[in-house]
Design a protein around this motif. Structure first.
Motif, mmCIF file in Angstrom:
data_model
loop_
_atom_site.group_PDB
_atom_site.id
_atom_site.type_symbol
_atom_site.label_atom_id
_atom_site.label_comp_id
_atom_site.label_asym_id
_atom_site.label_seq_id
_atom_site.Cartn_x
_atom_site.Cartn_y
_atom_site.Cartn_z
ATOM 1 N N ILE A 196 0.782 4.074 -2.906
ATOM 2 C CA ILE A 196 0.574 5.493 -2.592
ATOM 3 C C ILE A 196 1.745 6.325 -3.085
ATOM 4 O O ILE A 196 1.565 7.398 -3.661
ATOM 5 C CB ILE A 196 0.331 5.689 -1.078
ATOM 6 C CG1 ILE A 196 -1.018 5.087 -0.689
ATOM 7 C CG2 ILE A 196 0.403 7.154 -0.685
ATOM 8 C CD1 ILE A 196 -1.250 4.961 0.804
ATOM 9 N N CYS A 236 -7.053 -3.841 -1.718
ATOM 10 C CA CYS A 236 -6.951 -4.633 -0.475
ATOM 11 C C CYS A 236 -7.947 -5.790 -0.497
ATOM 12 O O CYS A 236 -7.608 -6.914 -0.098
ATOM 13 C CB CYS A 236 -7.212 -3.768 0.749
ATOM 14 S SG CYS A 236 -5.829 -2.732 1.201
ATOM 15 N N THR A 289 -3.470 7.214 -4.962
ATOM 16 C CA THR A 289 -3.881 7.743 -3.659
ATOM 17 C C THR A 289 -5.381 7.697 -3.444
ATOM 18 O O THR A 289 -5.858 8.107 -2.385
ATOM 19 C CB THR A 289 -3.392 9.192 -3.503
ATOM 20 O OG1 THR A 289 -3.881 9.961 -4.597
ATOM 21 C CG2 THR A 289 -1.881 9.249 -3.456
ATOM 22 N N SER A 290 -6.132 7.209 -4.407
ATOM 23 C CA SER A 290 -7.584 7.125 -4.253
ATOM 24 C C SER A 290 -7.926 6.060 -3.223
ATOM 25 O O SER A 290 -7.499 4.912 -3.319
ATOM 26 C CB SER A 290 -8.222 6.769 -5.599
ATOM 27 O OG SER A 290 -9.524 6.290 -5.413
ATOM 28 N N TRP A 291 -8.732 6.456 -2.226
ATOM 29 C CA TRP A 291 -9.134 5.499 -1.195
ATOM 30 C C TRP A 291 -9.920 4.351 -1.810
ATOM 31 O O TRP A 291 -9.801 3.204 -1.387
ATOM 32 C CB TRP A 291 -9.954 6.193 -0.117
ATOM 33 C CG TRP A 291 -9.105 6.915 0.862
ATOM 34 C CD1 TRP A 291 -8.926 8.264 0.945
ATOM 35 C CD2 TRP A 291 -8.290 6.334 1.881
ATOM 36 N NE1 TRP A 291 -8.049 8.553 1.957
ATOM 37 C CE2 TRP A 291 -7.638 7.382 2.554
ATOM 38 C CE3 TRP A 291 -8.048 5.029 2.296
ATOM 39 C CZ2 TRP A 291 -6.783 7.178 3.605
ATOM 40 C CZ3 TRP A 291 -7.171 4.819 3.355
ATOM 41 C CH2 TRP A 291 -6.555 5.887 3.992
ATOM 42 N N GLY A 292 -10.718 4.665 -2.819
ATOM 43 C CA GLY A 292 -11.484 3.624 -3.496
ATOM 44 C C GLY A 292 -10.570 2.584 -4.115
ATOM 45 O O GLY A 292 -10.769 1.377 -3.938
ATOM 46 N N LEU A 299 0.829 -1.204 0.000
ATOM 47 C CA LEU A 299 0.000 0.000 0.000
ATOM 48 C C LEU A 299 0.865 1.255 0.000
ATOM 49 O O LEU A 299 0.570 2.229 -0.698
ATOM 50 C CB LEU A 299 -0.950 -0.005 1.199
ATOM 51 C CG LEU A 299 -2.060 -1.053 1.149
ATOM 52 C CD1 LEU A 299 -2.840 -1.065 2.451
ATOM 53 C CD2 LEU A 299 -2.971 -0.804 -0.031
ATOM 54 N N LEU A 309 -7.442 1.900 -3.344
ATOM 55 C CA LEU A 309 -6.713 1.168 -2.307
ATOM 56 C C LEU A 309 -7.602 0.148 -1.600
ATOM 57 O O LEU A 309 -7.157 -0.972 -1.309
ATOM 58 C CB LEU A 309 -6.102 2.147 -1.298
ATOM 59 C CG LEU A 309 -5.030 3.087 -1.874
ATOM 60 C CD1 LEU A 309 -4.641 4.133 -0.847
ATOM 61 C CD2 LEU A 309 -3.821 2.313 -2.355
ATOM 62 N N LEU A 310 -8.868 0.487 -1.354
ATOM 63 C CA LEU A 310 -9.777 -0.458 -0.697
ATOM 64 C C LEU A 310 -10.111 -1.641 -1.605
ATOM 65 O O LEU A 310 -10.129 -2.796 -1.155
ATOM 66 C CB LEU A 310 -11.049 0.252 -0.243
ATOM 67 C CG LEU A 310 -10.884 1.180 0.953
ATOM 68 C CD1 LEU A 310 -12.181 1.955 1.220
ATOM 69 C CD2 LEU A 310 -10.485 0.396 2.194
#
Length: 160
Positions: free
Chosen positions: A23, A37, A28-31, A19, A33-34
């Motif tokens: 980044i 994951c 850097t988009s939270w979407g 992660l 990265l989620l």
């Protein structure tokens, strides 16, 4: 070959570093990265290259593990079809999709009133990110297998 617990522990240990790398490369988009994951965890716990044996990921499917029995019969353990990045992942995902189609069709037709194809098209970019996470998890798994095999061979040579 490392145990299933070792593979799982190493993958989960590597996830924060992956992660961080994503980044630092601008993802850097939270979407993103989620979803990554989610795919990585699915690739670690459920869609591992070791589904070709009676492994921890195989048992993690619970009663649905019967869906993977034909896969185990067809695929020899640690063959390029199961333990090669991307190719093995594509084959595992395609196998899962093919086995799931009748189940999804029955649920779609008789239980739920949704259009699965429409939902898949709406979330195609998220599905690609999930697949990227699955590929990353299995690539780590395969790298650990290769390193462990080389370590064992070196150890054998030194003992002779």
């Amino acid at each position: 070959m490392p145990s299933g617990k070792t593979h799982t522990s190493l993958n989960l240990f590597a996830l924060p570093f992956l992660l961080f790398l994503l980044i630092s490369y601008g993802f850097t988009s939270w979407g993103f990265l989620l979803w990554f994951c989610g795919g990585f965890i699915a690739g670690t716990y459920f869609l591992s290259p070791d589904l070709d044996t009676r492994s921890t990921p195989y048992r993690a499917w619970g009663p649905l593990r019967v869906l993977w029995y034909p896969y185990q019969v067809i695929m020899p353990h640690r063959s390029p079809l199961t333990h090669m990045p991307i190719i093995g992942d594509v084959l595992r995902v395609l196998y899962f999709v093919c086995v799931s189609i009748p189940i999804v069709h029955v649920l779609d037709t008789y239980v739920y009133d949704v259009n699965v194809k429409e939902i898949l098209m709406r979330y195609k970019s998220e599905l690609v990110i999930i697949f990227f996470g699955i590929v990353t998890a299995s690539t780590l798994h395969i790298m650990v297998d290769i390193m462990n095999t080389k370590r064992k061979r070196l150890w054998k040579k030194r003992r002779k």
